[in-house]
Each structure stands twice: as C-alpha cells, then as structure tokens.
Write a protein that holds these residues in place. Structure first.
Motif, short mmCIF file in Angstrom:
data_model
loop_
_atom_site.label_atom_id
_atom_site.label_comp_id
_atom_site.label_asym_id
_atom_site.label_seq_id
_atom_site.Cartn_x
_atom_site.Cartn_y
_atom_site.Cartn_z
N PRO A 1 -1.47 -37.04 2.84
CA PRO A 1 -0.05 -37.38 2.79
C PRO A 1 0.77 -36.17 2.36
O PRO A 1 0.33 -35.35 1.56
N PHE A 2 1.97 -36.05 2.90
CA PHE A 2 2.87 -34.93 2.61
C PHE A 2 2.22 -33.57 2.88
O PHE A 2 2.44 -32.62 2.16
N ILE B 1 2.35 -27.54 2.54
CA ILE B 1 2.23 -26.19 3.12
C ILE B 1 3.50 -25.39 2.83
O ILE B 1 3.44 -24.24 2.39
N LEU B 2 4.67 -26.03 3.05
CA LEU B 2 5.94 -25.33 2.78
C LEU B 2 6.04 -24.95 1.31
O LEU B 2 6.51 -23.86 0.97
N ALA B 3 5.56 -25.84 0.41
CA ALA B 3 5.63 -25.54 -1.03
C ALA B 3 4.76 -24.32 -1.35
O ALA B 3 5.16 -23.44 -2.12
N LEU B 4 3.56 -24.23 -0.73
CA LEU B 4 2.69 -23.09 -0.98
C LEU B 4 3.32 -21.80 -0.46
O LEU B 4 3.25 -20.76 -1.13
N VAL B 5 3.95 -21.87 0.73
CA VAL B 5 4.64 -20.68 1.26
C VAL B 5 5.74 -20.25 0.30
O VAL B 5 5.92 -19.07 0.00
N GLY C 1 10.91 -28.19 0.49
CA GLY C 1 10.19 -28.49 1.72
C GLY C 1 10.51 -29.89 2.22
O GLY C 1 10.73 -30.10 3.42
N TRP C 2 10.61 -30.84 1.28
CA TRP C 2 10.91 -32.22 1.69
C TRP C 2 12.30 -32.29 2.30
O TRP C 2 12.52 -32.93 3.33
#
Lengths: 124, 157, 104
Positions: B3-4, B9-13, B33-34
């Motif tokens: 989930p999410f 991925i965006l948060a890690l980037v 990211g959300w």
C-alpha cells in the motif's frame, strides 16, 4: 574513493563532458534547420552535462552528496528528451517547415486537416 | 502490492535529494508525495505492470551504450568539413500499446543515434520520428524494433 | 604530477571550452532565425550553465553547487516546456492577430 584515482577520473570526465558540450553548440551553429539542431542539443548536450555532474559526484565522494548528484543526472536524462520532443512537436504543429534538403515527410500527410486555432496551414 | 508504494518511492527520492536522513523528513516527503499523486490522480493509469529486473538492466545497458554512441556520431557529423545529411520524418508503426511504454520508447528514441521522436498519432499506433539520415527509413525502422522495442517488451511483459 | 594538480588543469581547460561553447550558443540565440531555434539555444544554454556549475563545484569543493545544478535543471526544463506550449498556441503572431481582431 582512493584520492589519486578519483581526481584523475573526475578530471578526465569534465574534459570529455566539456568537449561534448562544445560539439553540441558547434552543431547548433552549423546544422541547417531547427529539427536537425535538436539532434545536436538533445544528445551531445545532455551527455556533456551528465558527464560533468558525474565527475562532481565522483570527486565529492561523500555518500549523501554523491546520491544527490546522481539523482540530478537521472533527472536530466529524463527531462532532456521530453523537452526536445515537446519543442519539435510544437514547432511542427505551428507550421515551421523543415530544411529543403529533407528527403521524406510522413507526418505531412496526417496533419493536412487544420487542428485547433487553424494555425497548421499558415505559411511562414 | 505494497500500500502507498508510489508515495513511499517519492518520499525516498525526497529524502535523498534533500539530504537529511531523519524520520520527520521522511514523513514530510510522504505527505508531499501524497499531495503530488493526489493532484495527478486523473492522469495516472492503473494498469498492472510486471517488471523483469534482468531484462530491465539489459535495457538500461543498451540505453547507455546507444547514448554514448549517438553523442559520438553527432560529434563526428558536426566536425566533418562537408555535412552530408539527408534529414526527414518517417512513420514508425508501434508494437507497444500502453502509454508508459510509448513514452519510454519515444524518450529512448530521442537519445539514440540520428533519431528524434516528433509526434504520436491520435490512435497511438504510429510514432513519427525525425531522422538525421533518412535515406533508408526501413533500416531505421528495423533498428528500433530489433533494439529498444524488443527490450521494452521483454522488460515489462 | 599529483591528482590534485591534474584536476586543476582539467578544470581550467574545461572552463575555457565551456566559455567557447557558451559564446557559440549565444550567437545562435541572436541569429535565430525562428522562435523554436532561439528556445532550443536557450535550453542548450542551461545545459552549458549546468556544466559550468559542476566544474565550479569541482574546483571549490563546495557541495552546495549540486543543489544549484539540480534547481537550474528544473527551472530550465519548466521554461522550455512553457516556451513550447507558447509556440504550440501560435506564438507571437497569434497574439498579434488576436490584438488586431479585437481592434474595432
């Protein structure tokens, strides 16, 4: 990274990258129309700046910063073709013609019908 | 399916680029990211994508090789005293049909020797490619379908 | 020759080469002849500037230059996209035509 090798690698990378940037701008001057110029800018230009950013990543050798520089390289590789593609499409649909030495144009048959604003058919 | 996954991925980037490895920063990246994914939710396709890692690595390797080759080719062409080019636009019939595959193929074509994607037909069957050397369009079409398109099909099907 | 000295020579040489390419691109911006040519040259100018920033970061060792390069790449991309949308909507001529149509 071992000091000596990192320095030599970074030095070689920036020289090669700068030479690619030079050929790209040389192509920008010499090539005959906007579409062929796009080839020079989108390939040699992208590779040139990417190589120089990689050199920076190699030289710094500090994990967080290297990761950031490599993220910049990936970002640049992703965006350069998109902007070239969008500009080519825009130039074509706004009616900028290709160089007279061009040998084929398959796209011309499909865009004879005027699109939005009726601008496609206008001569420049 | 996690989930999410896309938000993560965006948060890690975000964490990698902002350079501060802490839990609050990760949470902040997750929120951003959300919001971003919420804004583009209508453009996102919900097709299920199978990724084959080895084939994907082969695709990346091919891409880097072609990018270096194409830069050398442009350099050689530009520096030669008499430029002998026959540019033109040729149509390329697409075998891939999903949006992200077409996007990927178009971007890869742009970064390979002597070709630059210009437009996609409205029915998404044909890609219009500007070639630096358009004296033999059939050869150029064969190169694309044997090279990148085959690798893309292998990597994502 | 030590690695640092080699790197210093390379950086100076690269700065010289980049300056020449910067000037060549500026010539294309000035010459035109069409709007897409100028936009393309401006895009290339951003790429050369990113190269400059990378070399400056190498010479000075300041890691903040990485962020500057990424930010400049982002701004350059957005600028090119905006310019391309502008060309797609008809460019300067369309705006002139609209202005003339509005005139009584």
């Amino acid at each position: 990274m071992i000091d000596g090798i990192g320095d030599y690698l970074a030095g070689a990378l920036i020289v090669v990258g700068a030479l690619f940037a030079l050929t790209a701008s040389f192509g920008l001057l010499r090539l005959p129309d906007v579409y062929t110029r796009m080839h020079a800018a989108s390939k040699a230009g992208t590779l040139g700046s990417c190589l120089m950013l990689i050199a920076l990543a190699v030289h710094i050798g500090e994990f967080a910063t290297t990761l950031r520089a490599l993220a910049g390289v990936v970002f640049f590789l992703l965006t350069a073709p998109i902007s070239a593609h969008l500009l080519a499409k825009a130039a074509y649909s706004a009616g900028y013609r290709m160089w007279r030495g061009s040998v084929s144009d398959d796209l011309a048959e499909t865009v004879t019908a005027p699109k939005k604003n009726g601008l496609v058919g206008t001569e420049r | 399916m996690i989930p999410f996954r896309n938000e993560l991925i965006l948060a890690l980037v975000w964490v990698a680029i902002s350079g501060s490895y802490s839990i609050p920063n990760l949470a902040f990246g997750f929120v951003i990211g959300w919001i971003v994914l919420f804004l583009v939710r209508e453009q996102l396709q919900t097709t299920k994508v199978v990724i084959r890692p080895i084939a994907l690595l082969l695709l990346i390797a091919l891409f880097i090789k072609e990018l270096v080759l194409s830069a050398f080719k442009v350099a050689k062409l530009v520096l030669s005293p008499r430029m002998d080019i026959k540019p033109g636009i040729f149509a390329y019939p697409l075998k891939v049909d999903r949006d992200f595959e077409i996007t990927l193929l178009a971007n890869l074509i742009t970064l390979t020797p002597g070709t630059l994607s210009v437009d996609v037909s409205d029915d998404r069957r044909t890609l219009f490619v500007h070639g630096m050397d358009c004296s033999d369009p059939d050869q150029a079409r064969r190169d694309i379908s044997q090279g990148f398109e085959r690798r893309i099909l292998e990597a994502f099907r | 020759m030590s690695g640092a000295a080699f790197l210093n020579i390379c950086a100076t040489f690269a700065l010289g080469v980049l300056t020449i390419s910067f000037l060549l691109v500026v010539v294309r911006v000035l010459k035109g002849p069409s709007l897409p040519d100028r936009i393309l040259a401006l895009d290339m100018l951003v790429a050369v500037a990113i190269g400059f920033i990378a070399v400056l970061g190498l010479r000075s060792g300041v890691t903040l230059y990485v962020d500057v390069a990424i930010a400049l790449g982002l701004v350059g991309f957005l600028a090119t996209v905006a310019f391309a949308r502008f060309v797609m909507s008809g460019g300067v001529d369309a705006i002139k035509e609209e202005a003339e149509e509005d005139r009584p």
